[in-house]
Structures are given as C-alpha cells and as structure tokens.
Scaffold this motif. Structure first.
Motif, PDB file in Angstrom:
ATOM      1  N   THR A 137     -55.500  49.831  78.424  1.00  0.00           N
ATOM      2  CA  THR A 137     -54.479  49.987  77.386  1.00  0.00           C
ATOM      3  C   THR A 137     -54.701  51.232  76.554  1.00  0.00           C
ATOM      4  O   THR A 137     -53.819  51.642  75.791  1.00  0.00           O
ATOM      5  CB  THR A 137     -54.458  48.777  76.440  1.00  0.00           C
ATOM      6  OG1 THR A 137     -55.717  48.676  75.772  1.00  0.00           O
ATOM      7  CG2 THR A 137     -54.162  47.491  77.190  1.00  0.00           C
ATOM      8  N   GLY A 138     -55.886  51.837  76.673  1.00  0.00           N
ATOM      9  CA  GLY A 138     -56.195  52.988  75.833  1.00  0.00           C
ATOM     10  C   GLY A 138     -56.477  52.613  74.399  1.00  0.00           C
ATOM     11  O   GLY A 138     -56.474  53.475  73.518  1.00  0.00           O
ATOM     12  N   ASP A 139     -56.768  51.341  74.136  1.00  0.00           N
ATOM     13  CA  ASP A 139     -57.011  50.864  72.773  1.00  0.00           C
ATOM     14  C   ASP A 139     -58.360  50.158  72.765  1.00  0.00           C
ATOM     15  O   ASP A 139     -58.490  49.029  73.245  1.00  0.00           O
ATOM     16  CB  ASP A 139     -55.902  49.905  72.343  1.00  0.00           C
ATOM     17  CG  ASP A 139     -56.057  49.413  70.918  1.00  0.00           C
ATOM     18  OD1 ASP A 139     -57.149  49.553  70.345  1.00  0.00           O
ATOM     19  OD2 ASP A 139     -55.070  48.873  70.377  1.00  0.00           O
ATOM     20  N   MET A 535     -49.005  44.160  78.296  1.00  0.00           N
ATOM     21  CA  MET A 535     -49.425  45.354  77.566  1.00  0.00           C
ATOM     22  C   MET A 535     -49.611  46.530  78.517  1.00  0.00           C
ATOM     23  O   MET A 535     -50.042  46.356  79.653  1.00  0.00           O
ATOM     24  CB  MET A 535     -50.768  45.108  76.880  1.00  0.00           C
ATOM     25  CG  MET A 535     -50.720  44.567  75.501  1.00  0.00           C
ATOM     26  SD  MET A 535     -52.367  44.696  74.702  1.00  0.00           S
ATOM     27  CE  MET A 535     -53.268  43.372  75.507  1.00  0.00           C
ATOM     28  N   SER A 536     -49.354  47.715  78.014  1.00  0.00           N
ATOM     29  CA  SER A 536     -49.695  48.949  78.720  1.00  0.00           C
ATOM     30  C   SER A 536     -49.903  50.025  77.666  1.00  0.00           C
ATOM     31  O   SER A 536     -49.579  49.833  76.491  1.00  0.00           O
ATOM     32  CB  SER A 536     -48.587  49.337  79.705  1.00  0.00           C
ATOM     33  OG  SER A 536     -47.389  49.650  79.014  1.00  0.00           O
ATOM     34  N   PRO A 537     -50.451  51.193  78.050  1.00  0.00           N
ATOM     35  CA  PRO A 537     -50.740  52.215  77.039  1.00  0.00           C
ATOM     36  C   PRO A 537     -49.493  52.659  76.280  1.00  0.00           C
ATOM     37  O   PRO A 537     -48.377  52.630  76.812  1.00  0.00           O
ATOM     38  CB  PRO A 537     -51.314  53.361  77.877  1.00  0.00           C
ATOM     39  CG  PRO A 537     -51.866  52.714  79.090  1.00  0.00           C
ATOM     40  CD  PRO A 537     -50.946  51.572  79.382  1.00  0.00           C
ATOM     41  N   VAL A 544     -44.346  46.096  78.978  1.00  0.00           N
ATOM     42  CA  VAL A 544     -43.314  45.586  78.066  1.00  0.00           C
ATOM     43  C   VAL A 544     -43.661  45.862  76.615  1.00  0.00           C
ATOM     44  O   VAL A 544     -42.783  46.172  75.810  1.00  0.00           O
ATOM     45  CB  VAL A 544     -43.098  44.071  78.289  1.00  0.00           C
ATOM     46  CG1 VAL A 544     -42.072  43.507  77.309  1.00  0.00           C
ATOM     47  CG2 VAL A 544     -42.663  43.801  79.735  1.00  0.00           C
ATOM     48  N   VAL A 545     -44.953  45.772  76.267  1.00  0.00           N
ATOM     49  CA  VAL A 545     -45.362  46.030  74.884  1.00  0.00           C
ATOM     50  C   VAL A 545     -46.471  47.063  74.865  1.00  0.00           C
ATOM     51  O   VAL A 545     -47.220  47.234  75.823  1.00  0.00           O
ATOM     52  CB  VAL A 545     -45.837  44.740  74.170  1.00  0.00           C
ATOM     53  CG1 VAL A 545     -44.736  43.696  74.145  1.00  0.00           C
ATOM     54  CG2 VAL A 545     -47.102  44.176  74.814  1.00  0.00           C
ATOM     55  N   ASP A 546     -46.576  47.780  73.741  1.00  0.00           N
ATOM     56  CA  ASP A 546     -47.666  48.719  73.507  1.00  0.00           C
ATOM     57  C   ASP A 546     -48.931  47.949  73.109  1.00  0.00           C
ATOM     58  O   ASP A 546     -48.863  46.733  72.845  1.00  0.00           O
ATOM     59  CB  ASP A 546     -47.284  49.697  72.396  1.00  0.00           C
ATOM     60  CG  ASP A 546     -46.255  50.718  72.861  1.00  0.00           C
ATOM     61  OD1 ASP A 546     -46.234  51.021  74.072  1.00  0.00           O
ATOM     62  OD2 ASP A 546     -45.477  51.213  72.015  1.00  0.00           O
ATOM     63  N   PRO A 547     -50.074  48.601  73.029  1.00  0.00           N
ATOM     64  CA  PRO A 547     -51.305  47.900  72.633  1.00  0.00           C
ATOM     65  C   PRO A 547     -51.254  47.274  71.243  1.00  0.00           C
ATOM     66  O   PRO A 547     -52.058  46.395  70.938  1.00  0.00           O
ATOM     67  CB  PRO A 547     -52.375  48.987  72.708  1.00  0.00           C
ATOM     68  CG  PRO A 547     -51.845  49.962  73.693  1.00  0.00           C
ATOM     69  CD  PRO A 547     -50.363  49.981  73.472  1.00  0.00           C
ATOM     70  N   ASP A 548     -50.332  47.737  70.381  1.00  0.00           N
ATOM     71  CA  ASP A 548     -50.150  47.079  69.086  1.00  0.00           C
ATOM     72  C   ASP A 548     -49.165  45.919  69.191  1.00  0.00           C
ATOM     73  O   ASP A 548     -48.782  45.326  68.180  1.00  0.00           O
ATOM     74  CB  ASP A 548     -49.699  48.076  68.017  1.00  0.00           C
ATOM     75  CG  ASP A 548     -48.381  48.765  68.369  1.00  0.00           C
ATOM     76  OD1 ASP A 548     -47.752  48.402  69.381  1.00  0.00           O
ATOM     77  OD2 ASP A 548     -47.981  49.683  67.620  1.00  0.00           O
ATOM     78  N   LEU A 549     -48.749  45.594  70.417  1.00  0.00           N
ATOM     79  CA  LEU A 549     -47.895  44.461  70.766  1.00  0.00           C
ATOM     80  C   LEU A 549     -46.444  44.632  70.329  1.00  0.00           C
ATOM     81  O   LEU A 549     -45.666  43.679  70.390  1.00  0.00           O
ATOM     82  CB  LEU A 549     -48.471  43.144  70.222  1.00  0.00           C
ATOM     83  CG  LEU A 549     -49.943  42.883  70.581  1.00  0.00           C
ATOM     84  CD1 LEU A 549     -50.358  41.492  70.130  1.00  0.00           C
ATOM     85  CD2 LEU A 549     -50.199  43.062  72.062  1.00  0.00           C
ATOM     86  N   ILE A 568     -51.389  46.351  82.866  1.00  0.00           N
ATOM     87  CA  ILE A 568     -51.045  46.923  84.162  1.00  0.00           C
ATOM     88  C   ILE A 568     -51.772  48.240  84.346  1.00  0.00           C
ATOM     89  O   ILE A 568     -51.789  49.085  83.468  1.00  0.00           O
ATOM     90  CB  ILE A 568     -49.533  47.137  84.267  1.00  0.00           C
ATOM     91  CG1 ILE A 568     -48.807  45.816  84.042  1.00  0.00           C
ATOM     92  CG2 ILE A 568     -49.155  47.718  85.612  1.00  0.00           C
ATOM     93  CD1 ILE A 568     -47.342  45.988  83.806  1.00  0.00           C
ATOM     94  N   SER A 569     -52.358  48.423  85.504  1.00  0.00           N
ATOM     95  CA  SER A 569     -53.033  49.668  85.837  1.00  0.00           C
ATOM     96  C   SER A 569     -52.387  50.277  87.061  1.00  0.00           C
ATOM     97  O   SER A 569     -52.268  49.626  88.091  1.00  0.00           O
ATOM     98  CB  SER A 569     -54.515  49.403  86.126  1.00  0.00           C
ATOM     99  OG  SER A 569     -55.142  50.576  86.596  1.00  0.00           O
ATOM    100  N   LEU A 570     -51.959  51.515  86.972  1.00  0.00           N
ATOM    101  CA  LEU A 570     -51.358  52.200  88.107  1.00  0.00           C
ATOM    102  C   LEU A 570     -52.369  53.180  88.677  1.00  0.00           C
ATOM    103  O   LEU A 570     -52.890  54.033  87.957  1.00  0.00           O
ATOM    104  CB  LEU A 570     -50.092  52.946  87.680  1.00  0.00           C
ATOM    105  CG  LEU A 570     -49.016  52.061  87.057  1.00  0.00           C
ATOM    106  CD1 LEU A 570     -47.763  52.869  86.830  1.00  0.00           C
ATOM    107  CD2 LEU A 570     -48.715  50.886  87.942  1.00  0.00           C
ATOM    108  N   THR A 571     -52.639  53.064  89.945  1.00  0.00           N
ATOM    109  CA  THR A 571     -53.678  53.907  90.538  1.00  0.00           C
ATOM    110  C   THR A 571     -53.146  55.233  91.053  1.00  0.00           C
ATOM    111  O   THR A 571     -53.897  56.170  91.233  1.00  0.00           O
ATOM    112  CB  THR A 571     -54.363  53.169  91.686  1.00  0.00           C
ATOM    113  OG1 THR A 571     -53.368  52.799  92.652  1.00  0.00           O
ATOM    114  CG2 THR A 571     -55.061  51.924  91.196  1.00  0.00           C
ATOM    115  N   LEU A 572     -51.836  55.307  91.301  1.00  0.00           N
ATOM    116  CA  LEU A 572     -51.286  56.567  91.812  1.00  0.00           C
ATOM    117  C   LEU A 572     -50.192  57.068  90.893  1.00  0.00           C
ATOM    118  O   LEU A 572     -50.375  57.961  90.092  1.00  0.00           O
ATOM    119  CB  LEU A 572     -50.782  56.370  93.245  1.00  0.00           C
ATOM    120  CG  LEU A 572     -51.884  56.055  94.283  1.00  0.00           C
ATOM    121  CD1 LEU A 572     -51.248  55.816  95.644  1.00  0.00           C
ATOM    122  CD2 LEU A 572     -52.880  57.192  94.375  1.00  0.00           C
TER     123      LEU A 572
END
Length: 610
Positions: A137-139, A535-537, A544-549, A568-572
């Motif tokens: 999430t980068g958080d 959550m995603s960065p 759907v939501v940022d790390p601050d929800l 969610i993590s995207l590898t490519l």
C-alpha cells in the motif's frame, strides 16, 4: 436445533436515549459523521470518534440489539448460530470448485455484526502479513510494529473464568491489558485426558508440531492454546465492548437500529462527494435520509459494502449500466477480489464419554449448565468456545506445488495450514461422542466476487467464493487434511479415535484422490471473507480505497471493514491485473484484523478533522 431462551441473568441495561428504534425519534437529520454498519468496524469508529465531544455521530445498523439473547451471549452457544434466522443476513454462496453446491453463509444482522455470531477466536496472523500490507500500500502505518498501538487499544487481556495458572499458555508481553475488547484463555478445562493427549502429541511429534506458547506473538507456527474474545464466561463482542455501558450514554453517540442503508447519495460533483445516506426498515418501507457534515463511513462488511457501493453508482460503469444503475464513479474492482479461508470438517468417533457432545445432545444437562452459568456469572463449560488448541503450519519450501506456483504466504512466519482441536462435534444432529479437527487453508489463491441480482438494494447479492478453483488451493487444503491425519497418528490417539464419524466418511490415511473428492463435496468458506473493496497505493488506478481508506475519486467517503483488507499487487502492469494479482488474506481471524483496521482508521479520521 436453535435455542430461544431469553437470558434471565440481569445484564447491564443498554437502553438509552442514544439508541433509537425509529427514524422519527432521531434528534436531528444532520450529523458530523454517519457510519453505516454496527459490526467490528463501525462500532470501533463510533466509539473512538465520540471520544471527542465536539463530534456528533450517527451509527446505522440493519438489525436489532443482541441484548438479553442467550445464544448471542453464552460463548459455547455459538454452535447454534450457524443456520438461517431472523438475526442473520441469510446469504448463500457457491463455487464451481465446490461442485456448485449452494452453501449457507452465516453473517450477523444485528448490532455487533459477525462479532456476535462467530466462534470467538482471537488470532492476529503474522508479522509478515502486516508488513506486506505496509509494503504493497505504500503506507508503513499498516506494518506490524506500527499497529502495536492499536493492538493494545483494542485488547484487554482478561484472566480465564476459572482463574487457572496461565503460565506457558500465553506470553504477556505480546498483549494489551487496558483496551476495550476482552481476550482470554479457556475458562473451564477440557477433560485432562484430552489436553494430555495434545501435550503428548507435541512431545512425540515435536519436530513437525512444536509447542508455541502464544499464537499472537506475530510468529504463530506450532501448537498453541486457543485465545478467545470472552470476558468472565460471556462473549465479548463489539456491541458489549465498544458500545458498552461506559460509552453508550455519550450524548454525541446516536445508534439507529433496524435500519438498512440502501444508497449513499452524491451531493456534489466538484469535488465528488456522497454525504447523504438513504435507508429504510424494509423493502416496502418509506426511504429516509440523513446527511453527514464531515464524512460518511461505510462499515457494512465484505459482502454488503460492495453491494451498497454498486447500488450507489460506485463500481464498474458498464456493469452498473447493465443492472439499471446510473454510474457515478467508475471503480471496476468494487465487488471483485473476494478472498476467503476455506475449511473442511473432520470428525472422528471417540472412545470416551467426556466430550462436549453431551451438552448438545442432552437438553436436561444443558439446562442445568445454563442455570450454573447464570448463577455463577459465566462459570462452567458454557463459558468456553469449543476449540482447545490451534495447530498452525507452513507447507515445506520444497513442496512440489511451488515448482510452478508462487508461495502466496507473506513470509516465513505466515502459516498456510490450520487445524483446531475440539473435544466433541458441533453437529446438532449427530449422536455419540466425538473428537473434531477441522482443517483450513489460510492462504487461498482463488478469487471470487460479489455481484447484484437486481438493482433492488434489499435483494440478496450473488456471491461466488470461487473456492478450490486453483491448483494451489486444492493442493493446500488437501495438505491441511493430511496434516491433521499426521497429528492424529500420534500414539496418544491410539485407542481413543475409533475411526471417521459417519458425517466425515474419510479415513485417516486416505489417498489424495479420495481427499480431493471429499473436499469438493464437503469443504466450505469458514466466514473469513475480505477484499471486495480493496486497498491499493494512493494514486493507483486499481483497487477501491486508498491506504487512508478513502474511496478513490470521492471526497469524504471511507470504507472501514474487512472489505479493504486485501491489498492488490501488480507484478507487471495494470492491464494484466486479473492474472497478476496476489491474495493477501491475514492468516488469523479477519475479525481481529478488522478491529485493528478500525482503530487506526479512527485516528486517521480524527486527524483529518481535529
């Protein structure tokens, strides 16, 4: 079988001007914050926001109060909360991997939500689980060390009801003693021969099944004593704790029950805001509205939250149009990424009469125990949950499944497999004496969805859990079964276990093919479902939501419940999202994780407005 007695014990009276049965009784129609859903997420946020007397909060709950309801208060009676009823959402789920069976999926429709109906297990998962959330999430605030503050704000470690010596059964430094929600060890011992057999198994097979004094240390691998949300023999849920008597009478806390939110309504286009909430008591009742001056917080759970978002026009625009809903915010992953732990029941005939089956099968004995529980304030076997120990293991690093599948676990301290030892069977129809050890896969890679059956907000959602639809999940749950078979092969169980019960029909030592056939016909998701509003960065075009929800693309609208937990993590790149994502379920109880999410979310909301 469903008990229906009204609890005669004089409990704390929660009746207060803060709890309303009717919209007409509300003192106003505008509040600083409107929270949708009174479960593990919503009740925490309602409690923490109203610590500030300047914040005026309305909590909307679709169901009634559990106050005075015996089955929702006695810990052991959670076994009676697995069937459809008036205080349940009465969902069903399906999966092609489960032979397309229609499976009952209990979810609490009452104040306290699933914290009032679950098996009470308190398990956080591993250090690695949370550190991965922080990474993807980068958080960094979602990391294990950073969440320790919120673990302690949530948890109030409580002595077991029987006050037995806890030495060697938990490690105090890993726990909070001044929080809100009670956690304790079993308060009534299993028959000594049962616990002694587990100890003997650890002694004999310790290389594979070592003792772990505390599964909540962040390194849960091994055999640990069960920890449960129980306070002196009573269920400790989000209703009795976060809305307890020391909180519910706050003049700035308002709870409206028997009220289902039908939509959040867009109130501004620049910026995009949804500050009005529409709701009704039932399908044919008049729709009412309230407004939030600061924020709307959706805490309806991993199944109702995506349904509510879609009915509000927040979701995949093309799909919403096809359902007759006007798209407001295009958010394609609403309702996708559903991830659920998958479990299967394993029950064995036991050569003993000292099991909890007599409580289920003997009504007279059960009534005597209810009397004891009432008169002693929670003492006796009814003050326990039914598992005694957790067995948590990893798949070996050289497992053949990893030759062509990435390990979905977060790291070396995260578990793949779980077994729970139970001195009896929770079946309400079986006759006899049993030992159970259900097996669970904690790191499934199958991903399901929540979809609408119509644009009627009261229509049940279409839930595809997609369980056992990947090679890894079939392998993993099969290995969980084989793990329990190895555990029960110890000398201590010889002569005690007399073979599989009729309900199981799977022998210890069954072949892989036999186990897979059994799994497809009998496995089911165990209630731990997350990820449908993930959550995603911040700034990412997926999730759907940022790390601050906060909902992406929307101001002043947050989601605070289990639906955000899968990151969610995207590898490519994002164009191949559907084949590149990884599941990030916690390897513990999703209720426990949701409590921590809500505690941190509360501080983030406060920081925005104070």
């Amino acid at each position: 079988m469903r008990l229906s007695k009204v609890l005669p014990l004089a409990l704390v009276n929660f009746a207060s001007a803060a709890i309303y049965e009717s919209f007409a009784d509300l003192p106003q129609q505008t509040f600083d914050f409107v929270i949708i859903g009174g479960g593990a997420g919503g009740n925490v946020v309602a409690n923490r926001l109203t610590e500030n007397p300047a914040f005026n909060v309305l909590l909307l709950e679709a169901g009634p109060s559990p106050e005075g309801r015996l089955n929702y208060t006695v810990p052991f009676f959670s076994i009676y909360l697995r069937q459809p009823g008036p205080l349940d959402w009465n969902y069903t789920v399906t999966s092609a991997g489960l032979n397309n069976r229609v499976i009952t999926f209990p979810r609490g429709r009452l104040l306290g939500g699933c914290t009032c109906i679950n098996g009470l297990g308190y398990a956080r998962g591993s250090v690695d689980d949370y550190n991965r959330y922080a990474t993807v999430t980068g958080d960094l605030g979602w990391g294990w060390d950073e969440l320790q503050l919120y673990i302690r704000k949530n948890e109030r470690w409580t002595p077991p009801t029987d006050h037995h010596n806890q030495t060697g059964q938990f490690i105090p430094k890993f726990h909070g003693f001044h929080g809100v929600n009670a956690v304790s060890l079993q308060g009534f011992p299993s028959p000594a021969n049962f616990d002694d057999r587990i100890a003997a198994t650890i002694q004999e097979l310790g290389d594979e099944f070592p003792l772990n004094e505390d599964l909540n240390s962040g390194s849960p691998l091994g055999v640990s004593w069960q920890q449960s949300n129980i306070k002196h023999g009573f269920r400790s849920d989000s209703f009795s704790s976060y809305l307890g008597p020391e909180f519910i009478n706050r003049p700035n806390l308002h709870v409206l029950m028997n009220t289902q939110a039908t939509r959040v309504i867009q109130t501004s286009t620049n910026p995009v805001e949804f500050l009005s909430v529409e709701f009704a008591s039932g399908p044919g009742d008049l729709r009412q509205r309230v407004t939030a001056a600061k924020e709307v917080i959706i805490s309806a759970g991993a199944l109702e939250t995506p349904k509510l978002l879609m009915n509000s026009g927040i979701g995949d625009a093309e799909y919403l149009t096809s359902m007759g809903i006007t798209p407001r915010v295009n958010s394609p992953q609403v309702g996708t990424n559903l991830s659920a732990h998958i479990a299967v029941s394993l029950v064995y005939n036991a050569n003993t009469t000292q099991t909890f089956d007599q409580i289920v099968q003997n009504a007279t004995f059960r009534d005597e125990l209810v009397t004891m529980w009432n008169q002693t304030g929670g003492a006796g076997p009814l003050g326990n949950s039914y598992p005694s120990h957790n067995v948590l293991l990893r798949l070996p690093d050289d497992s053949p499944i990893f030759h062509h599948n990435t390990d979905p676990a977060a790291g070396p301290r995260s578990t793949h497999l779980q077994g729970t030892t139970q001195n009896g069977a929770i079946s309400l129809t079986a006759s006899g004496y049993f030992m159970s050890m259900p097996a669970t896969l904690l790191t499934p890679t199958s991903r399901g969805s929540v979809r609408l059956t119509s644009n009627d907000p009261f229509a049940p959602p279409l839930i595809d859990v997609a369980s056992l639809t990947t090679e890894f999940d079939i392998f993993g749950l099969r290995e969980a079964v084989k793990m329990t078979h190895r555990f029960l092969s110890a000398t201590a169980w010889q002569g005690y276990i007399l073979g599989a019960a009729a309900s199981t029909n799977l022998s210890i030592g069954a072949t892989d093919a036999e186990i897979e056939t059994y799994l497809r016909a009998n496995a089911a998701p165990n209630g731990h479902v997350v990820g449908t509003a993930s959550m995603s960065p911040k700034g990412a075009q997926y999730g759907v939501v940022d790390p601050d929800l906060k909902v992406k693309g929307v101001k002043r609208l947050r989601v605070v419940d289990a639906s955000v937990v899968v990151s969610i993590s995207l590898t490519l790149n994002e164009s191949i999202y559907r084949c590149a994502h990884q599941p990030y379920l916690p390897t513990g109880s999703t209720m426990t994780t949701t409590y921590l999410v809500a505690e941190r979310a509360s501080d983030m909301i406060k920081a925005t407005w104070q």
